[in-house]
Design an enzyme around this catalytic site. Structure first.
Site, PDB file in Angstrom:
ATOM      1  N   ASP A  77     -33.099  -4.039  10.557  1.00  0.00           N
ATOM      2  CA  ASP A  77     -31.977  -4.335   9.679  1.00  0.00           C
ATOM      3  C   ASP A  77     -31.278  -3.000   9.410  1.00  0.00           C
ATOM      4  OD1 ASP A  77     -30.434  -6.022   7.854  1.00  0.00           O
ATOM      5  OD2 ASP A  77     -31.340  -4.789   6.297  1.00  0.00           O
ATOM      6  N   THR A 117     -27.123  -6.747  11.264  1.00  0.00           N
ATOM      7  CA  THR A 117     -26.455  -6.406  10.006  1.00  0.00           C
ATOM      8  C   THR A 117     -25.401  -7.453   9.659  1.00  0.00           C
ATOM      9  OG1 THR A 117     -25.126  -4.728   8.867  1.00  0.00           O
ATOM     10  CG2 THR A 117     -24.779  -4.957  11.227  1.00  0.00           C
TER      11      THR A 117
END
Length: 693
Positions: free
Chosen positions: A380, A531
């Protein structure tokens, strides 16, 4: 959305409840191999085996010295006196009862539990040897065997003592964690301090922690500023600055100043206790290799008994009754699955302890085992590869004086609490002195303004420009466009109604991220990034870090489906996220890694928790997984190979060529095999998980 409307700008965050069940929850934590047929606690047992070994050794010396066979081999005659013929039988019986007791008790326990194993084999071997020795003394049998019995038990005690020491050292991670807590604390009552036991502290108490002292329980700083050494909890070597209102955890060290801490958790509720529970669970949990080793050890018992029966029958048929006893005892001893039973638990204990010391908390043992075969690591972006906070990356002034522009902007933003404002002020102070501003005014959704050195200065995004009808100078347009294409937040500085320049702020990429990505590439792992940010933002970070695959503009609730997509391509995926917004994705991945969790060990969705926010910890997990698996294979290979080769020799298959293994030699080889496995596992301690370059 207008990302440059200064005080409306913020990172979108999504709060999501943890799913009710996760991959980590489904791992069965069964009781691991490690008690070795009734060994139990390793520290006490090491001392017990040690004490029995030394006394048995002292008694074995005269037994061996008075053995007729030994006297014949070495050509000496032992002193004779009344009763000297009874030295070997009397001492031999004592050694059998005293030195052999742990093995006999373990044998009975295994037989009652219908789980035949190592102790039952040893018990059978020494019982047969004792019976033959006693029969010889009574005159029923012609086999001088007391010295073999004494040597066999003494060597077995030595082997078990060495094994218990090795296991005790491997399990030292729990002891080391327990030792982090001080025994006493200084509690503040009515402005005076009193020394109390840590166990007496209660939630709400205020304690004084002096420089160099350890924090006695989890709490919040109420007075003082300090650098705290958290290396024993997070693995992070650099001290962390803490101020009033910041949390500190039990076991960490106040390095430079004294602080007062209000206790918020004690005993089993502290973060340290949570880490101890994780380490204990991980050390007890069974790996796939352990299940295989346990099956092999159980099978080996029946193979050994079968081989012993065949051995005794064959030697009796050829008329060698004495050899039948000797060979049978040797077979039972050599086949003890000691090394096989120790091969995996030692590696598990050492690797789990090593991980904990480096801030890697293993919740699911199988997750660590699975990490070695991962094809792609999916990070992430925000808060993992980047800091999740903005940093000033560029300044441009129309008159070329960037330092002056930044100092003026810093002066205006000094009274603002907005994250972007703090980034500008920090950068301005790094370059020089920041002047004072007067008449500060925050304009909601547009920006801020103040007076600096007699000039009216306003800072904000496009909304502020439109309101003030200010034009962007042509000299700024190309640069600002380039900043925007990278996804940067751009703020304009307007002095006396004219745009004097602009500043660019971006989510700062962690300096450790590039090294983490490079090292993963070097280990043959693909690196992907996911993201919710726009493509241009994600692509800029990916280009800077040389990331292989980018998934941008993905909503938190859709991240798990992206993990499933990668798995659908036949890839094994390790997902690295914060454990909250990324919970479904972490649970979906083959290996879920929660990063930057600090001391929050209650993250349900992750099999592995990284206490620090350094992405290089992922490299450490991969190194440990691969090295631990190699050690398991090496130990299993040695233990199994030793039994396959040694069993026929013990049975006397090469007796025709003069190659035989006596019971005492068999005991030496069996103990040596165990020690080799233990020492090989200890080499895992040398593994460097952290790369601080």
């Amino acid at each position: 959305m207008d990302p440059h409307s200064h005080h409306d700008h913020h990172h979108e965050s999504s709060t999501m409840e943890h799913p009710p069940a996760s991959a980590a929850d489904h791992a069965e934590h069964q009781e691991g191999h490690g008690d070795h047929g009734g060994h139990g606690g390793h520290g006490d047992h090491a001392a017990m085996f040690r004490d029995r070994f030394w006394l048995s050794l002292a008694l074995t010396v005269p037994v061996v010295f008075y053995s007729e066979m030994i006297q014949e081999w070495f050509g000496y005659t032992a002193p004779s006196f009344t009763g000297s013929d009874w030295i070997s039988p009397v001492l031999g019986i004592f050694i059998f009862v005293y030195g052999g007791a742990p093995f006999l008790q373990g044998a009975v326990s295994e037989a009652r539990g219908r789980q035949p194993g190592m102790m039952l084999l040893i018990g059978m071997a020494i019982t047969v040897a004792f019976g033959a020795s006693l029969a010889t003394t009574i005159g029923w049998f012609d086999l001088e065997f007391w010295w073999e019995l004494a040597a066999l038990i003494t060597i077995m005690l030595l082997g078990h003592w060495m094994e218990m020491r090795a296991i005790g050292q491997a399990s030292g991670a729990l002891t080391a964690l327990a030792e982090l807590l001080p025994d006493e604390a200084e509690r503040i009552v009515d402005d005076a301090t009193e020394t109390v036991a840590v166990a007496e502290l209660a939630v709400g108490d205020i304690v004084l922690v002096r420089p160099g002292g350890r924090v006695p329980a989890d709490g919040t700083i109420t007075q003082g500023r300090v650098e705290v050494d958290e290396s024993m909890v997070t693995g992070e070597s650099k001290p962390v600055a803490k101020d009033v209102g910041d949390d500190v955890v039990a076991g960490t060290v106040a390095t430079d100043n004294s602080i007062r801490v209000r206790i918020r958790a004690v005993g089993d509720d502290t973060a340290l206790a949570g880490i101890q529970r994780l380490v204990a669970l991980a050390q007890e949990s069974r790996s796939r290799a352990q299940v295989l080793a346990d099956r092999a050890a159980a099978l080996l018992f029946f193979v050994a008994v079968g081989a012993a029966l065949i051995t005794v029958v064959v030697w009796l048929l050829i008329g060698r009754n004495d050899e039948a006893v000797v060979r049978t005892v040797a077979v039972l001893v050599i086949a003890c699955p000691h090394a096989l039973g120790l091969a995996i638990p030692l590696v598990v204990s050492i690797s789990t302890g090593l991980a904990a010391r480096n801030g890697i908390l293993v919740k699911d043992r199988l997750a660590l085992e699975e990490m070695r075969s991962v094809d792609v690591v999916l990070f992430d972006k925000t808060g993992t590869l980047t800091r999740g906070s903005h940093k000033l990356t560029a300044v441009m002034a129309t008159d070329g004086d960037e330092d002056r522009l930044l100092s003026v902007a810093g002066a205006v933003e000094s009274d603002s609490e907005h994250p972007l404002a703090r980034a500008i002020v920090a950068a301005a102070r790094e370059r020089g002195e920041v002047p004072r501003a007067e008449g500060f005014n925050a304009m909601s959704g547009r920006g801020v303004e103040a007076t600096v050195a007699g000039s009216k200065v306003a800072i904000g995004g496009p909304t502020l420009l439109r309101e003030r009808q200010a034009e962007i100078p042509p000299a700024l347009e190309d640069t600002v466009s380039a900043w925007r294409s990278r996804g940067a937040a751009v703020l304009y500085v307007i002095i006396d109604g004219v745009v004097a320049g602009a500043v660019s702020l971006e989510d700062e990429v962690r300096p450790e991220s590039r090294q983490a990505v490079d090292e993963l590439h070097g280990m043959g792992i693909r690196v992907a990034m996911i993201t919710g940010d726009a493509h241009q933002v994600a692509d800029a970070v990916a280009a800077e870090l040389d990331i292989d695959q980018v998934m941008a503009e993905v909503l938190p609730e859709d991240k798990h489906s992206k993990v499933a997509e990668l798995q659908g391509q036949g890839l094994k995926v390790a997902m690295v996220g914060d454990g909250v917004n990324d919970a479904p994705a972490l649970a979906q991945a083959d290996v879920g890694i929660a990063i930057g969790a600090g001391t929050d060990v209650a993250i349900e969705s992750a099999g592995i928790v990284l206490a620090s926010d350094d992405p290089r910890g992922v490299v450490g997990i991969l190194r440990l997984s691969r090295a631990g698996y190699r050690k398991m294979l090496q130990n299993l290979g040695w233990a199994a190979g030793y039994n396959i080769l040694a069993l026929p020799l013990a049975a006397g298959a090469l007796a025709w060529a003069g190659i035989v293994l006596g019971p005492a030699v068999a005991a030496v080889l069996m103990s040596a095999s165990t020690v080799i496995v233990a020492v090989n596992a200890q080499f895992l301690r040398r593994l460097e998980l952290r790369s601080d370059g």
